[in-house]
Design a protein around this motif. Structure first.
Motif, mmCIF file in Angstrom:
data_model
loop_
_atom_site.group_PDB
_atom_site.id
_atom_site.type_symbol
_atom_site.label_atom_id
_atom_site.label_comp_id
_atom_site.label_asym_id
_atom_site.label_seq_id
_atom_site.Cartn_x
_atom_site.Cartn_y
_atom_site.Cartn_z
ATOM 1 N N ASN A 51 64.090 1.330 47.395
ATOM 2 C CA ASN A 51 64.259 2.773 47.206
ATOM 3 C C ASN A 51 62.936 3.480 46.915
ATOM 4 N N LEU A 52 61.823 2.850 47.274
ATOM 5 C CA LEU A 52 60.502 3.414 47.026
ATOM 6 C C LEU A 52 60.395 4.814 47.634
ATOM 7 N N GLN A 53 59.913 5.752 46.843
ATOM 8 C CA GLN A 53 59.695 7.125 47.308
ATOM 9 C C GLN A 53 58.248 7.236 47.781
ATOM 10 N N ARG A 54 58.058 7.748 49.008
ATOM 11 C CA ARG A 54 56.727 7.877 49.592
ATOM 12 C C ARG A 54 56.433 9.328 49.932
ATOM 13 N N THR A 55 55.192 9.749 49.693
ATOM 14 C CA THR A 55 54.741 11.076 50.081
ATOM 15 C C THR A 55 53.387 10.925 50.760
ATOM 16 N N TYR A 56 53.256 11.524 51.932
ATOM 17 C CA TYR A 56 52.011 11.475 52.683
ATOM 18 C C TYR A 56 51.362 12.851 52.662
ATOM 19 N N GLY A 57 50.033 12.895 52.591
ATOM 20 C CA GLY A 57 49.337 14.172 52.574
ATOM 21 C C GLY A 57 48.049 14.114 53.366
ATOM 22 N N GLY A 58 47.479 15.290 53.581
ATOM 23 C CA GLY A 58 46.229 15.378 54.325
ATOM 24 C C GLY A 58 46.445 15.163 55.799
ATOM 25 N N PRO A 59 45.397 14.778 56.518
ATOM 26 C CA PRO A 59 45.530 14.544 57.956
ATOM 27 C C PRO A 59 46.429 13.333 58.224
ATOM 28 N N GLU A 60 46.862 13.185 59.454
ATOM 29 C CA GLU A 60 47.744 12.072 59.847
ATOM 30 C C GLU A 60 47.096 10.712 59.542
ATOM 31 N N SER A 61 45.776 10.643 59.748
ATOM 32 C CA SER A 61 45.058 9.395 59.468
ATOM 33 C C SER A 61 43.592 9.725 59.219
ATOM 34 N N GLY A 62 42.873 8.743 58.674
ATOM 35 C CA GLY A 62 41.442 8.904 58.450
ATOM 36 C C GLY A 62 41.103 9.494 57.094
ATOM 37 N N VAL A 63 39.855 9.945 56.961
ATOM 38 C CA VAL A 63 39.337 10.455 55.690
ATOM 39 C C VAL A 63 40.195 11.626 55.202
ATOM 40 N N GLY A 64 40.567 11.556 53.928
ATOM 41 C CA GLY A 64 41.370 12.606 53.323
ATOM 42 C C GLY A 64 42.864 12.339 53.343
ATOM 43 N N THR A 65 43.298 11.341 54.099
ATOM 44 C CA THR A 65 44.709 10.986 54.145
ATOM 45 C C THR A 65 45.118 10.419 52.786
ATOM 46 N N THR A 66 46.291 10.838 52.311
ATOM 47 C CA THR A 66 46.781 10.333 51.028
ATOM 48 C C THR A 66 48.171 9.735 51.188
ATOM 49 N N TYR A 67 48.472 8.831 50.279
ATOM 50 C CA TYR A 67 49.779 8.186 50.214
ATOM 51 C C TYR A 67 50.126 8.052 48.741
ATOM 52 N N GLU A 68 51.221 8.673 48.345
ATOM 53 C CA GLU A 68 51.687 8.544 46.968
ATOM 54 C C GLU A 68 53.012 7.810 46.981
ATOM 55 N N TRP A 69 53.215 6.983 45.971
ATOM 56 C CA TRP A 69 54.466 6.257 45.868
ATOM 57 C C TRP A 69 54.978 6.318 44.438
ATOM 58 N N SER A 70 56.280 6.144 44.333
ATOM 59 C CA SER A 70 56.932 6.047 43.036
ATOM 60 C C SER A 70 58.150 5.159 43.221
ATOM 61 N N GLY A 71 58.218 4.137 42.382
ATOM 62 C CA GLY A 71 59.310 3.189 42.539
ATOM 63 C C GLY A 71 59.770 2.623 41.224
ATOM 64 N N ASN A 72 60.469 1.514 41.340
ATOM 65 C CA ASN A 72 60.978 0.853 40.149
ATOM 66 C C ASN A 72 59.823 0.362 39.280
ATOM 67 N N ARG A 73 60.164 -0.263 38.187
ATOM 68 C CA ARG A 73 59.143 -0.697 37.224
ATOM 69 C C ARG A 73 58.071 -1.579 37.858
ATOM 70 N N LYS A 74 58.482 -2.483 38.736
ATOM 71 C CA LYS A 74 57.523 -3.394 39.352
ATOM 72 C C LYS A 74 56.622 -2.672 40.367
ATOM 73 N N ALA A 75 57.188 -1.747 41.136
ATOM 74 C CA ALA A 75 56.403 -1.005 42.136
ATOM 75 C C ALA A 75 55.483 0.015 41.472
ATOM 76 N N GLY A 76 55.932 0.588 40.374
ATOM 77 C CA GLY A 76 55.123 1.570 39.671
ATOM 78 C C GLY A 76 54.964 2.855 40.464
ATOM 79 N N ALA A 77 53.878 3.560 40.178
ATOM 80 C CA ALA A 77 53.590 4.819 40.864
ATOM 81 C C ALA A 77 52.083 4.974 40.971
ATOM 82 N N GLY A 78 51.669 5.687 42.005
ATOM 83 C CA GLY A 78 50.242 5.910 42.169
ATOM 84 C C GLY A 78 49.920 6.628 43.448
ATOM 85 N N ARG A 79 48.646 6.563 43.794
ATOM 86 C CA ARG A 79 48.141 7.303 44.954
ATOM 87 C C ARG A 79 46.961 6.556 45.566
#
Length: 153
Positions: free
Chosen positions: A42-70
């Motif tokens: 059930n990991l929640q994913r958010t993508y930002g910035g350009p489709e790929s390359g410099v400036g692309t971001t990926y944020e996640w938030s999940g259960n205790r083991k997956a944690g959260a970050g960017r």
């Protein structure tokens, strides 16, 4: 100068850097090979910035083991891709991640490194946990999955 704990793994892929790089610089493709994608269905994913390359971001938030970050791609060169890796949960940390692509003929060795600043907390954690064994196993798993994905493409 910051002192780092470096965890590094490598694997040869039957592909050129041009065939491998898109799998690293497009976070949407990480779902197919990242060793952490199956930790939480059930990991929640958010993508930002350009489709790929410099400036692309990926944020996640999940259960205790997956944690959260960017993760943020900070540099893309033909043979080197740099990322910032910031955890917000279960603990805060800021690391650097590097993918080095070393071509030899039609094969390329992918070197995946995680560089974590040595802080009081990481030094204490290092007494109780073998970070190289813990994170290194994930890097090995991810590289094997990346090899499968790239070579099947």
């Amino acid at each position: 100068m910051t002192e780092y704990t470096v965890i590094s793994r490598e694997l040869a892929l039957d592909a050129t850097p041009d065939q491998i790089s898109p799998w690293i610089i497009d976070f949407h493709k990480w779902v197919d090979w990242s060793p952490w994608e199956d930790i939480d269905p059930n990991l929640q994913r958010t993508y930002g910035g350009p489709e790929s390359g410099v400036g692309t971001t990926y944020e996640w938030s999940g259960n205790r083991k997956a944690g959260a970050g960017r993760m943020t791609i900070t540099s893309v060169e033909p043979a080197l891709i740099d990322l910032d890796l910031d955890f917000t949960r279960p603990f805060k940390s800021a690391s650097k991640t590097k993918f080095e692509l070393k071509q030899s003929g039609q094969s390329t060795t992918v070197v995946w490194q995680v560089l974590t600043p040595k802080t009081l907390m990481t030094r204490i954690a290092g007494i109780f946990m073998n970070m190289d064994k813990m994170v290194g196993g994930d890097l090995d798993k991810g590289l094997a999955r990346l090899k499968t994905a790239v070579e099947a493409d």
